[in-house]
Motif scaffolding. Sequence first.
Motif: not given
Length: 351
Positions: A9-28
Amino acid sequence: MKKNKLFLICFLAIITVILILVNDESIIVENLYSNNIYKLISKSLRLVFGWIYFSIGDILYFLFLLSIIYCLTFKINSIKKNYQNYLVVILFVIISFYMFWGLNYKRVSISNKLKLNTEFKKSDLINFTKSAILEINEKHLEIFGSDSTIPTNKYDFEKSVKISVENIKDLKNSNIGEFVNINYEYTSVKKSIFSKLLTYMGFSGYINPFTNEANINTKIPQSDLIFVINHEISHQLGVAKESEANFLAYNLLINSKNDYLKFCGLNYALKLSLGELSKIDYSIYSFFFNQINNGVTKEYINTSKFWKKYDGNIEKISKKTYDFYLRRNNVDSGLQNYNESLSLILNYKKE
């Protein structure tokens, strides 16, 4: 066992938060995901599901809805006891959404790629509308023979999809490629099983992010069918934002060698510009509306009457829900994002 579940759960939650917080207009996101990983995912999903006649995505959504109703009705105590299992499922679904399609919301926008202004002057709108009327009147007479003939789609659903896909392939090496890769393989455009419900919800179609199927509401006026098909294919090509999907669909159609497809693109843009003019200067809107061929204006009126028949609480709820969804995915204007395609069209036209 409980420690393993908690770690998951912790692992999936961390991945989820990272995906949500990815910057808009991201060149990456643009270079790594949208132009590489997503292209492989979308092509694979269309290869797997595209050949099936009916919509697998529709069925998945239906089963998911039934399971929610069942659990809330009969398994509420089980949910409380086994909440960790349900939490794992929810997190997995969110991650799947972003990995299969949703990260495209974070890619570099078309307006930034083309360095387009997001606003336009009233004079630009007037000039564009005037030009669009001349073009559509000419194209209408050329295709339908009389200015009083209501334009209709002579193609059935399957043929409409086929000519749209063929057109995209013809434009593969056109200048449209400067703002999105239009290499489209393995067609997956289907009639939605829930077309009637979509009509009451006020939607013409949708892309299923988990199957990459473009699901089309076949109850809509057939004069809108071609544009909706191209709009949903634009989503399949990795264009997530509604305004940009409209902009891409418009460009695919007006650059077509097929006169009817070109007419559909012009028709969409003229409706959009007239709608905006009616808000800012009704007298100019009325003047321009009277310059359009009678058959074309009759089609506009018929389309408006069609959608008014389905106005109601279902549409209000679904539109508010979708507006929330868009805002949660870096589309700050929510449903207004549909109309922002006009600024893209006008400013790209000026370039």
